[in-house]
Design a protein around this motif. Structure first.
Motif, PDB file in Angstrom:
ATOM      1  N   ALA A 194       5.953  -1.014   6.577  1.00  0.00           N
ATOM      2  CA  ALA A 194       6.445  -0.396   5.319  1.00  0.00           C
ATOM      3  C   ALA A 194       7.229   0.039   5.103  1.00  0.00           C
ATOM      4  O   ALA A 194       8.371   0.705   4.395  1.00  0.00           O
ATOM      5  CB  ALA A 194       5.272   0.602   4.921  1.00  0.00           C
ATOM      6  N   GLU A 195       8.140   0.514   6.668  1.00  0.00           N
ATOM      7  CA  GLU A 195       9.648   1.658   7.156  1.00  0.00           C
ATOM      8  C   GLU A 195      10.427   0.650   6.430  1.00  0.00           C
ATOM      9  O   GLU A 195      11.512   1.261   5.303  1.00  0.00           O
ATOM     10  CB  GLU A 195       9.373   2.003   7.950  1.00  0.00           C
ATOM     11  N   SER A 238     -13.937 -14.221  10.585  1.00  0.00           N
ATOM     12  CA  SER A 238     -14.345 -12.446  10.998  1.00  0.00           C
ATOM     13  C   SER A 238     -12.710 -11.921  11.421  1.00  0.00           C
ATOM     14  O   SER A 238     -12.078 -12.595  11.696  1.00  0.00           O
ATOM     15  CB  SER A 238     -15.181 -12.685  12.027  1.00  0.00           C
ATOM     16  N   LEU A 239     -12.579 -10.652  11.238  1.00  0.00           N
ATOM     17  CA  LEU A 239     -11.488 -10.349  12.175  1.00  0.00           C
ATOM     18  C   LEU A 239     -11.700  -8.874  12.619  1.00  0.00           C
ATOM     19  O   LEU A 239     -12.601  -8.643  12.743  1.00  0.00           O
ATOM     20  CB  LEU A 239     -10.771  -8.958  10.859  1.00  0.00           C
ATOM     21  N   ASP A 240     -10.898  -9.313  13.380  1.00  0.00           N
ATOM     22  CA  ASP A 240     -10.706  -8.746  15.298  1.00  0.00           C
ATOM     23  C   ASP A 240     -10.163  -7.493  14.879  1.00  0.00           C
ATOM     24  O   ASP A 240      -9.792  -6.950  13.269  1.00  0.00           O
ATOM     25  CB  ASP A 240     -10.145  -9.094  16.000  1.00  0.00           C
ATOM     26  N   ASP A 241     -10.433  -6.439  16.085  1.00  0.00           N
ATOM     27  CA  ASP A 241      -9.748  -4.567  15.971  1.00  0.00           C
ATOM     28  C   ASP A 241      -8.359  -4.262  15.626  1.00  0.00           C
ATOM     29  O   ASP A 241      -8.333  -3.746  14.759  1.00  0.00           O
ATOM     30  CB  ASP A 241     -10.117  -4.160  16.864  1.00  0.00           C
ATOM     31  N   SER A 242      -7.968  -5.522  16.051  1.00  0.00           N
ATOM     32  CA  SER A 242      -6.413  -5.530  15.435  1.00  0.00           C
ATOM     33  C   SER A 242      -5.559  -6.233  14.143  1.00  0.00           C
ATOM     34  O   SER A 242      -4.950  -5.823  13.876  1.00  0.00           O
ATOM     35  CB  SER A 242      -5.648  -6.172  16.919  1.00  0.00           C
ATOM     36  N   GLY A 243      -6.695  -6.909  13.860  1.00  0.00           N
ATOM     37  CA  GLY A 243      -6.788  -7.038  12.569  1.00  0.00           C
ATOM     38  C   GLY A 243      -5.638  -8.681  12.518  1.00  0.00           C
ATOM     39  O   GLY A 243      -4.804  -8.831  11.129  1.00  0.00           O
ATOM     40  N   PRO A 283       0.346  -1.693   0.093  1.00  0.00           N
ATOM     41  CA  PRO A 283       0.461   0.251  -0.258  1.00  0.00           C
ATOM     42  C   PRO A 283       1.145   1.337   0.221  1.00  0.00           C
ATOM     43  O   PRO A 283       0.411   2.523  -0.155  1.00  0.00           O
ATOM     44  CB  PRO A 283      -0.623   0.043   1.506  1.00  0.00           C
ATOM     45  N   SER A 284       1.896   1.000   0.923  1.00  0.00           N
ATOM     46  CA  SER A 284       2.678   2.317   0.504  1.00  0.00           C
ATOM     47  C   SER A 284       3.591   2.770  -0.899  1.00  0.00           C
ATOM     48  O   SER A 284       4.180   3.616  -0.856  1.00  0.00           O
ATOM     49  CB  SER A 284       3.776   2.128   1.699  1.00  0.00           C
ATOM     50  N   GLY A 285       3.414   1.401  -1.344  1.00  0.00           N
ATOM     51  CA  GLY A 285       4.152   1.895  -2.397  1.00  0.00           C
ATOM     52  C   GLY A 285       5.762   1.799  -2.672  1.00  0.00           C
ATOM     53  O   GLY A 285       6.295   2.045  -4.373  1.00  0.00           O
ATOM     54  N   ARG A 286       6.300   1.294  -1.911  1.00  0.00           N
ATOM     55  CA  ARG A 286       7.382   1.401  -1.892  1.00  0.00           C
ATOM     56  C   ARG A 286       8.699  -0.067  -2.178  1.00  0.00           C
ATOM     57  O   ARG A 286       9.775  -0.027  -2.591  1.00  0.00           O
ATOM     58  CB  ARG A 286       8.472   1.272  -0.109  1.00  0.00           C
ATOM     59  N   TRP A 287       7.382  -1.074  -1.839  1.00  0.00           N
ATOM     60  CA  TRP A 287       8.098  -2.580  -1.868  1.00  0.00           C
ATOM     61  C   TRP A 287       7.009  -2.996  -3.361  1.00  0.00           C
ATOM     62  O   TRP A 287       5.903  -2.749  -3.198  1.00  0.00           O
ATOM     63  CB  TRP A 287       8.187  -3.341  -0.374  1.00  0.00           C
ATOM     64  N   VAL A 288       7.372  -4.233  -3.321  1.00  0.00           N
ATOM     65  CA  VAL A 288       6.997  -5.085  -4.534  1.00  0.00           C
ATOM     66  C   VAL A 288       7.004  -6.887  -3.415  1.00  0.00           C
ATOM     67  O   VAL A 288       7.660  -6.967  -2.534  1.00  0.00           O
ATOM     68  CB  VAL A 288       7.576  -4.903  -5.722  1.00  0.00           C
ATOM     69  N   PRO A 301      -6.915  -2.563   5.206  1.00  0.00           N
ATOM     70  CA  PRO A 301      -7.457  -1.275   5.263  1.00  0.00           C
ATOM     71  C   PRO A 301      -6.819  -0.804   5.524  1.00  0.00           C
ATOM     72  O   PRO A 301      -5.823   0.802   5.510  1.00  0.00           O
ATOM     73  CB  PRO A 301      -8.619  -1.025   5.263  1.00  0.00           C
ATOM     74  N   ASP A 302      -5.653  -1.379   7.168  1.00  0.00           N
ATOM     75  CA  ASP A 302      -5.236  -0.317   7.788  1.00  0.00           C
ATOM     76  C   ASP A 302      -3.193   0.133   7.359  1.00  0.00           C
ATOM     77  O   ASP A 302      -2.961   0.522   7.139  1.00  0.00           O
ATOM     78  CB  ASP A 302      -5.255  -0.710   8.854  1.00  0.00           C
ATOM     79  N   GLY A 303      -3.530  -1.037   6.330  1.00  0.00           N
ATOM     80  CA  GLY A 303      -2.318  -0.781   5.511  1.00  0.00           C
ATOM     81  C   GLY A 303      -0.650  -1.933   6.677  1.00  0.00           C
ATOM     82  O   GLY A 303       0.023  -1.375   5.874  1.00  0.00           O
ATOM     83  N   ARG A 304      -1.288  -2.214   7.340  1.00  0.00           N
ATOM     84  CA  ARG A 304      -0.314  -2.870   8.684  1.00  0.00           C
ATOM     85  C   ARG A 304      -0.416  -4.224   8.406  1.00  0.00           C
ATOM     86  O   ARG A 304       0.771  -4.656   9.340  1.00  0.00           O
ATOM     87  CB  ARG A 304       0.038  -2.116   9.660  1.00  0.00           C
TER      88      ARG A 304
END
Length: 349
Positions: A227-228, A277-282, A157-162, A205-208
């Motif tokens: 992503a860092e 189902s996914l919890d709030d933490s993902g 999602p950051s566009g930095r990696w593949v 969706p959180d990208g993490r």
């Protein structure tokens, strides 16, 4: 009252198994029904499709999943796919997936266990291969993991990696695209549990967080994504079939709800869609139920832009079935189907 404009959907299929190639359709916004607007069979086995944009106009890209491997581009503005030039070799065998990243087409070549990079020309057509990244290694399954088998290649999602998912070595590779010279280099390898046979991944969706769907075992591996650092870290697994399910099943594709509450998985063999189902933490996934996929051998599963409908491409029954998702339970309810022999992919745009 102004009616919403129907969206478009493009279907890919195996011409070697009786498929019609690339089928263009419009999608009724009220019912989700597909209506054909054009077809092209000029490229053999266009099993996976993706859309790109060139000078503000859409261009459809397809792999040619053949032993010699290729990609092709199609103009689709008027709803009738027209090839932009011919099929271009990818210098890899049996490509199963492709993405458009920074003006390049990236292909995952299952047969040769490699990734290929092809620059996109000004007219949208793919140019000759500018780089190939070859993987190595094997896994414990002697039939399916005798060597590397790259099955998917996607940007983060950051566009930095593949990221590339390698079924043959139980690995997700994190890579860097050097767009200025059209090459990929390896950054890091993430080892998954041996013998799981990872096939595809999808991001939360959180990208993490990312969810890696395994083909050789009916499970999904839940991962943290940094992503860092370009670091994928497995933290848990969850089943995608009920305990005690008999017979072999080969999960094929997964989709994550836009609000991050649900994860859906297509199961070939069991011929079902699993609801997790996914919890709030993902980081926790729980199997809620499975429902019939509406056909046989669901090879692709796609959530539409509204997040209200799922589309299953049922390869062996030759149809695309769509479902309305209950927002409270995440459970899909069958709403209709469209005939498409040997269908393997649905993409919206």
């Amino acid at each position: 009252m102004t009616q919403p404009t129907p969206t478009r959907a493009f279907l890919g299929s195996f011409t070697s198994a009786g498929g019609r190639g690339v089928i263009a359709t419009v999608v009724d916004p009220g019912t989700g029904a597909l209506t054909e607007t054009g077809v092209s069979d000029v490229v053999a086995d266009p099993s996976y499709l993706t859309l790109g944009t060139v000078d503000g106009r859409p261009v459809l890209y397809a792999v040619s999943e053949t032993s010699e491997g290729g990609v092709a581009a199609f103009e689709v503005e008027d709803g009738k796919p027209r090839a932009l030039g011919g099929r271009v070799p990818v210098c890899g065998a049996s490509p199963t997936h492709l993405s458009v990243v920074e003006g390049h087409i990236l292909t995952a070549n299952y047969g040769s266990g490699s990734l290929s990079v092809l620059p996109i020309a000004a007219d949208g057509a793919p140019g000759p291969v500018s780089g190939v990244l070859q993987f190595d290694g094997s896994g414990p399954d002697p039939d399916r993991q005798h060597g590397p088998h790259a099955h998917q290649v996607v940007p983060d999602p950051s566009g930095r990696w593949v990221l590339a998912v390698d079924l043959g070595t139980d690995t997700v590779h994190v890579c860097v695209l050097h767009a200025e010279r059209g090459e990929l280099t390896a950054h890091r390898r993430t080892a998954l549990r041996p013998g799981t046979g990872p096939r595809h991944l999808a991001f939360h969706p959180d990208g993490r967080h990312a969810y890696v769907l395994n083909e050789l075992e009916p499970t999904v591996t839940i991962c943290r994504w940094d992503a860092e650092e370009g670091l994928l870290e497995p933290v848990a697994e969850a089943p995608v079939l009920p305990e005690g399910t008999e017979g072999r099943s080969y999960p094929s594709e997964l989709a994550v709800a836009h609000d991050g509450r649900w994860l859906w998985v297509a199961n070939r063999g069991h011929d079902s869609i699993a609801v997790l189902s996914l919890d709030d933490s993902g980081e926790r996934a729980e199997l809620v139920t499975t429902v019939p996929c509406g056909g046989r051998w669901p090879r692709d599963l796609v959530l539409d832009a509204s997040g209200e409908r799922l589309y299953a491409a049922n390869e062996r029954s030759g149809d695309v079935t769509w479902f309305t998702v209950d927002p409270a339970t995440g459970v899909p309810e069958r709403a209709g189907s469209f005939p498409a022999p040997a269908v393997s992919r649905v993409v919206f745009g």
